[in-house]
Design an enzyme around this catalytic site. Structure first.
Site, mmCIF file in Angstrom:
data_model
loop_
_atom_site.group_PDB
_atom_site.id
_atom_site.type_symbol
_atom_site.label_atom_id
_atom_site.label_comp_id
_atom_site.label_asym_id
_atom_site.label_seq_id
_atom_site.Cartn_x
_atom_site.Cartn_y
_atom_site.Cartn_z
ATOM 1 N N HIS A 20 40.397 65.894 26.440
ATOM 2 C CA HIS A 20 40.018 66.100 25.042
ATOM 3 C C HIS A 20 39.699 64.772 24.346
ATOM 4 C CE1 HIS A 20 43.777 64.462 23.393
ATOM 5 N NE2 HIS A 20 44.384 65.061 24.402
ATOM 6 N N GLU A 93 48.982 70.644 28.005
ATOM 7 C CA GLU A 93 49.610 69.366 28.328
ATOM 8 C C GLU A 93 51.073 69.582 28.700
ATOM 9 O OE1 GLU A 93 49.620 66.720 29.628
ATOM 10 O OE2 GLU A 93 48.992 65.133 28.235
#
Length: 219
Positions: A20, A93
């Site tokens: 990201h 994550e």
């Protein structure tokens, strides 16, 4: 005698795997795991647009992201084309437990260094209090990887997170998690993977050429 047409043909995959773009948590040095659902900042949005401009010509069949905003926002322009989009929490994550959302002070930094050292020594089940170990993350990634490799999609865009990418690349390349730090990354970097169910190879690592023309976004 008629030829047997029922045999399974394994499709070759080409996976574009990106991290990201930048968030304010990245910029300020705040620990940002799965419990932190932040959005991109101005720099992150510029990085996402630069990646889109560089790769919008690729005929992606599908987009896979984690369930976190920063992952989805980084490839939103592709999703809007439209391209089928699958959100998989298994790609989130790692959870840093009690460290999530905290500024990385000297104390936390030392704890983090100790954590990495233990992982590099092979203690891949070790975790921060309330968090996940690399092995925990890899176990939740496995069903998603199986889904992708057995899907009919051949040209795939994935957006994930730094530590999760290291763990996923270890899984796909059959590398020990103790060696996962060899897989370097930066915000909106690109890995390209090619192969099939039997074997996936990394053909491009931590590529950031698409970000070369970006101007520095003022603070």
């Amino acid at each position: 005698m008629k030829a047997n047409k029922s045999r399974i043909i394994l499709s070759t995959k080409k996976i574009y795997l990106v991290r990201h773009g930048q968030t304010e948590f990245n910029k300020r040095g705040i620990v940002q795991g799965s419990a932190v659902n932040s959005s991109l900042n101005d720099t992150g949005r510029a990085q996402a647009d630069a990646f889109y401009q560089a790769y919008r010509h690729i005929p992606f069949d599908v987009v896979y992201t984690s369930a976190l905003n920063r992952s989805i926002e980084s490839v939103q322009s592709f999703i809007d084309q439209p391209i089928p989009h699958f959100i998989r929490p298994g790609l989130n994550e790692i959870s840093w437990g009690e460290m999530d959302g905290k500024l990385a002070t000297a104390t936390e930094h030392n704890e983090y260094k100790d954590l990495l050292a233990r992982w590099q020594q092979g203690d891949i089940e070790f975790k921060m209090w309330g968090g996940e170990s690399p092995l925990d993350v890899q176990k939740r990634q496995e069903p998603v990887v199986t889904e992708i490799l057995n899907s009919p999609y051949e040209t795939i865009l994935m957006c994930m997170h730094g530590r999760a990418i290291r763990i996923l690349l270890s899984l796909i390349t059959k590398t020990s998690l103790a060696e996962m730090d060899q897989f370097q990354h930066a915000n909106l970097c690109l890995y390209v993977l090619e192969g099939s169910v039997q074997e996936i190879k990394i053909v491009c690592s931590n590529d950031q050429q698409h970000l070369a023309g970006l101007q520095q976004i003022p603070d």
